[in-house]
Design a protein around this motif. Structure first.
Motif, PDB file in Angstrom:
ATOM      1  N   THR A  38       0.833  -1.202   0.000  1.00  0.00           N
ATOM      2  CA  THR A  38       0.000   0.000   0.000  1.00  0.00           C
ATOM      3  C   THR A  38       0.869   1.254   0.000  1.00  0.00           C
ATOM      4  O   THR A  38       0.622   2.190  -0.765  1.00  0.00           O
ATOM      5  N   ARG A  39       1.896   1.254   0.882  1.00  0.00           N
ATOM      6  CA  ARG A  39       2.705   2.457   1.034  1.00  0.00           C
ATOM      7  C   ARG A  39       3.443   2.794  -0.252  1.00  0.00           C
ATOM      8  O   ARG A  39       3.506   3.941  -0.660  1.00  0.00           O
ATOM      9  N   THR A  40       4.025   1.784  -0.909  1.00  0.00           N
ATOM     10  CA  THR A  40       4.867   2.067  -2.072  1.00  0.00           C
ATOM     11  C   THR A  40       4.114   1.959  -3.389  1.00  0.00           C
ATOM     12  O   THR A  40       4.642   2.327  -4.429  1.00  0.00           O
ATOM     13  N   GLY A  41       2.926   1.425  -3.350  1.00  0.00           N
ATOM     14  CA  GLY A  41       2.191   1.215  -4.594  1.00  0.00           C
ATOM     15  C   GLY A  41       2.891   0.233  -5.508  1.00  0.00           C
ATOM     16  O   GLY A  41       2.914   0.397  -6.725  1.00  0.00           O
ATOM     17  N   ALA A  42       3.513  -0.794  -4.892  1.00  0.00           N
ATOM     18  CA  ALA A  42       4.287  -1.749  -5.686  1.00  0.00           C
ATOM     19  C   ALA A  42       3.386  -2.532  -6.639  1.00  0.00           C
ATOM     20  O   ALA A  42       2.220  -2.793  -6.341  1.00  0.00           O
ATOM     21  N   ARG A  43       3.955  -2.902  -7.795  1.00  0.00           N
ATOM     22  CA  ARG A  43       3.195  -3.655  -8.788  1.00  0.00           C
ATOM     23  C   ARG A  43       3.556  -5.141  -8.759  1.00  0.00           C
ATOM     24  O   ARG A  43       2.930  -5.941  -9.441  1.00  0.00           O
ATOM     25  N   GLY A  44       4.620  -5.452  -8.025  1.00  0.00           N
ATOM     26  CA  GLY A  44       5.021  -6.866  -7.994  1.00  0.00           C
ATOM     27  C   GLY A  44       5.805  -7.193  -6.736  1.00  0.00           C
ATOM     28  O   GLY A  44       6.451  -6.325  -6.154  1.00  0.00           O
ATOM     29  N   VAL A  45       5.724  -8.458  -6.304  1.00  0.00           N
ATOM     30  CA  VAL A  45       6.468  -8.908  -5.129  1.00  0.00           C
ATOM     31  C   VAL A  45       7.285 -10.129  -5.526  1.00  0.00           C
ATOM     32  O   VAL A  45       6.753 -11.048  -6.156  1.00  0.00           O
ATOM     33  N   LEU A  46       8.561 -10.106  -5.181  1.00  0.00           N
ATOM     34  CA  LEU A  46       9.400 -11.254  -5.485  1.00  0.00           C
ATOM     35  C   LEU A  46       9.880 -11.862  -4.174  1.00  0.00           C
ATOM     36  O   LEU A  46      10.497 -11.183  -3.352  1.00  0.00           O
ATOM     37  N   ILE A  47       9.555 -13.125  -3.948  1.00  0.00           N
ATOM     38  CA  ILE A  47       9.963 -13.792  -2.711  1.00  0.00           C
ATOM     39  C   ILE A  47      11.022 -14.833  -3.039  1.00  0.00           C
ATOM     40  O   ILE A  47      10.763 -15.780  -3.787  1.00  0.00           O
ATOM     41  N   ASP A  48      12.221 -14.623  -2.502  1.00  0.00           N
ATOM     42  CA  ASP A  48      13.320 -15.554  -2.779  1.00  0.00           C
ATOM     43  C   ASP A  48      13.445 -16.538  -1.614  1.00  0.00           C
ATOM     44  O   ASP A  48      13.763 -16.150  -0.495  1.00  0.00           O
ATOM     45  N   ILE A  49      13.188 -17.815  -1.887  1.00  0.00           N
ATOM     46  CA  ILE A  49      13.263 -18.805  -0.797  1.00  0.00           C
ATOM     47  C   ILE A  49      14.374 -19.815  -1.065  1.00  0.00           C
ATOM     48  O   ILE A  49      14.312 -20.956  -0.626  1.00  0.00           O
ATOM     49  N   SER A  50      15.428 -19.367  -1.786  1.00  0.00           N
ATOM     50  CA  SER A  50      16.463 -20.335  -2.177  1.00  0.00           C
ATOM     51  C   SER A  50      17.262 -20.858  -0.988  1.00  0.00           C
ATOM     52  O   SER A  50      17.862 -21.919  -1.069  1.00  0.00           O
ATOM     53  N   SER A  51      17.274 -20.104   0.129  1.00  0.00           N
ATOM     54  CA  SER A  51      18.025 -20.651   1.265  1.00  0.00           C
ATOM     55  C   SER A  51      17.121 -21.321   2.298  1.00  0.00           C
ATOM     56  O   SER A  51      17.548 -21.603   3.413  1.00  0.00           O
ATOM     57  N   LEU A  52      15.902 -21.574   1.893  1.00  0.00           N
ATOM     58  CA  LEU A  52      14.963 -22.248   2.793  1.00  0.00           C
ATOM     59  C   LEU A  52      15.019 -23.756   2.542  1.00  0.00           C
ATOM     60  O   LEU A  52      14.788 -24.213   1.434  1.00  0.00           O
ATOM     61  N   ASP A  53      15.398 -24.521   3.564  1.00  0.00           N
ATOM     62  CA  ASP A  53      15.544 -25.967   3.378  1.00  0.00           C
ATOM     63  C   ASP A  53      14.300 -26.736   3.801  1.00  0.00           C
ATOM     64  O   ASP A  53      14.049 -27.826   3.328  1.00  0.00           O
ATOM     65  N   VAL A  54      13.577 -26.159   4.763  1.00  0.00           N
ATOM     66  CA  VAL A  54      12.441 -26.883   5.324  1.00  0.00           C
ATOM     67  C   VAL A  54      11.192 -26.022   5.230  1.00  0.00           C
ATOM     68  O   VAL A  54      11.235 -24.841   5.538  1.00  0.00           O
TER      69      VAL A  54
END
Lengths: 123, 283
Positions: A38-54
């Motif tokens: 809401t604050r930034t009016g972002a158009r996209g979100v990128l979630i990087d989970i490459s270091s998530l093992d479980v």
């Protein structure tokens, strides 16, 4: 660490999960992320989970709901860098995360977000 | 069993050479696979057996589980393994021990002609012991065979899941043979790991070599596709033969949004299109 940092890159938000996700952390991330969109009016979100093992079913579902919330706020979500073992676990849990876009790494995910944004601005 | 071998070690000691000669003659006459084992090798094995047998019976009595029988058991295991590798049947392998009975009993009879009770006791104890030793070779033979089967299964599993790179960003997985849960797990893991390793966006699963597709196999395929999608790669299933297409429809299997193609060439073309690789016109 009780908060996952959310970085802003142009009109996109970048979230890199580098610690083990516990439930409270996931809920905090959900709050922070929606507020940031809401604050930034972002158009996209990128979630990087490459270091998530479980992952467990809660985290899996949380990713799904973040994507749904973001979509309601006019932002696309891309999950990148999922490990094979995590993917297998999620599939075995029956969580195929329909409606979430995925990419192999941050670079490809960014390209996907940019292409989506360009398409939408044309429409 | 309280019977102790009193005369046997003595006979083995005194008539060792003659027994060996008789035994080898016995085996050479009765064996069905003539020439399968060299006479020199046979002689060596027999002499070694006699020596260890004498030591074991002298010190260890008739109980083959005692440690005195350790070297003898080891020898029998080696003999059994080498014969198994040479293509002998289990009974032929066991005959190595059983054929020793006749020459041994002949000697016993000659020696103990005056004492029928001792003869009977000694014969009984010896036959029991030799039976056990013979069965032991069969057991070892069986175990060796089982080890071979397990190894072959593992090799087959590894052989049957090669992941090949067709193009920059395109992987292919030609599957051959029936898919079961075990194999699908291996296939899934190797494919996903290869996707991470090469950063490929498209993976083609070719099922031309899969004889039948039932609901279970379809479910396994769907799982693999879903897992790849979660990682950000797309799967194309190719090699759907007419019979398989019919089965899938008859069984009302829902392959969902998975892209399917009739052959690998079409799938490859679709993959190139997806990556936006320009192709030469008029192929």
């Amino acid at each position: 660490m009780d908060r996952i940092p959310i970085l802003r890159m142009g009109e996109f938000l970048l979230v890199t999960i580098q610690v083990d996700m516990h439930d409270q952390l996931a809920l905090t991330l959900q709050d922070d992320l929606t507020a940031q969109i809401t604050r930034t009016g972002a158009r996209g979100v990128l979630i990087d989970i490459s270091s998530l093992d479980v992952v467990d079913s809660f985290i899996g579902r949380m990713l799904g709901s973040i994507a749904s919330m973001a979509r309601l706020m006019n932002a696309e979500t891309v999950v990148v860098g999922m490990q094979p073992s995590v993917a297998i676990t999620l599939v075995e849990l029956g969580l195929t995360l329909h409606g979430i876009r995925t990419a192999l790494n941050v670079e490809k995910g960014m390209a996907l977000l940019r292409a989506g944004a360009a398409r939408r601005s044309r429409a | 069993m309280a019977v102790n071998l009193i005369h046997l070690p003595r006979i083995l000691e005194r008539h060792g050479e003659a027994l060996l000669a008789d035994w080898i003659r016995e085996q050479l006459q009765s064996r069905s696979r003539t020439g399968a084992i060299k006479e020199g090798e046979l002689r060596e094995q027999c002499a070694e057996f006699l020596r260890l047998f004498r030591e074991a019976t002298t010190k260890g009595g008739v109980d083959m589980t005692r440690p005195e029988y350790g070297p003898l058991r080891e020898l029998l295991a080696n003999v059994s393994a080498s014969r198994g590798a040479q293509g002998f049947s289990p009974s032929e392998t066991a005959k190595f021990v059983f054929s020793f009975k006749r020459p041994l009993f002949m000697r016993l009879r000659e020696e103990l002609m005056r004492d029928p009770v001792a003869l009977a006791d000694e014969t009984w104890a010896a036959t029991e012991l030799l039976d056990e030793l013979g069965l032991y070779t069969t057991e070892v033979y069986q175990k060796a065979r089982e080890a071979v089967i397990v190894r072959q299964q593992e090799e087959m599993l590894e052989l049957s899941t090669p992941v090949v790179k067709l193009w920059d960003g395109i992987l292919a997985l030609p599957m051959i043979g029936t898919l079961d849960s075990n194999r699908t797990q291996v296939v899934m893991e190797t494919l996903l790991e290869k996707i991470v390793e090469t950063g490929s966006e498209v993976a083609i699963i070719d099922i031309t070599g899969v004889p039948t597709v039932d609901t279970l196999v379809a479910q396994h395929l769907m799982k693999t596709v879903a897992a790849a999608r979660l990682m950000g790669a797309e799967c194309i299933i190719s090699g759907i033969r007419p019979a398989i297409a019919q089965t899938i429809v008859h069984l009302a299997i829902d392959l969902g949004t998975v892209v399917t193609k009739a052959n690998l060439a079409d799938a490859f073309k679709a993959a190139l299109d997806k990556l936006g690789v320009a192709q030469l016109p008029g192929r």
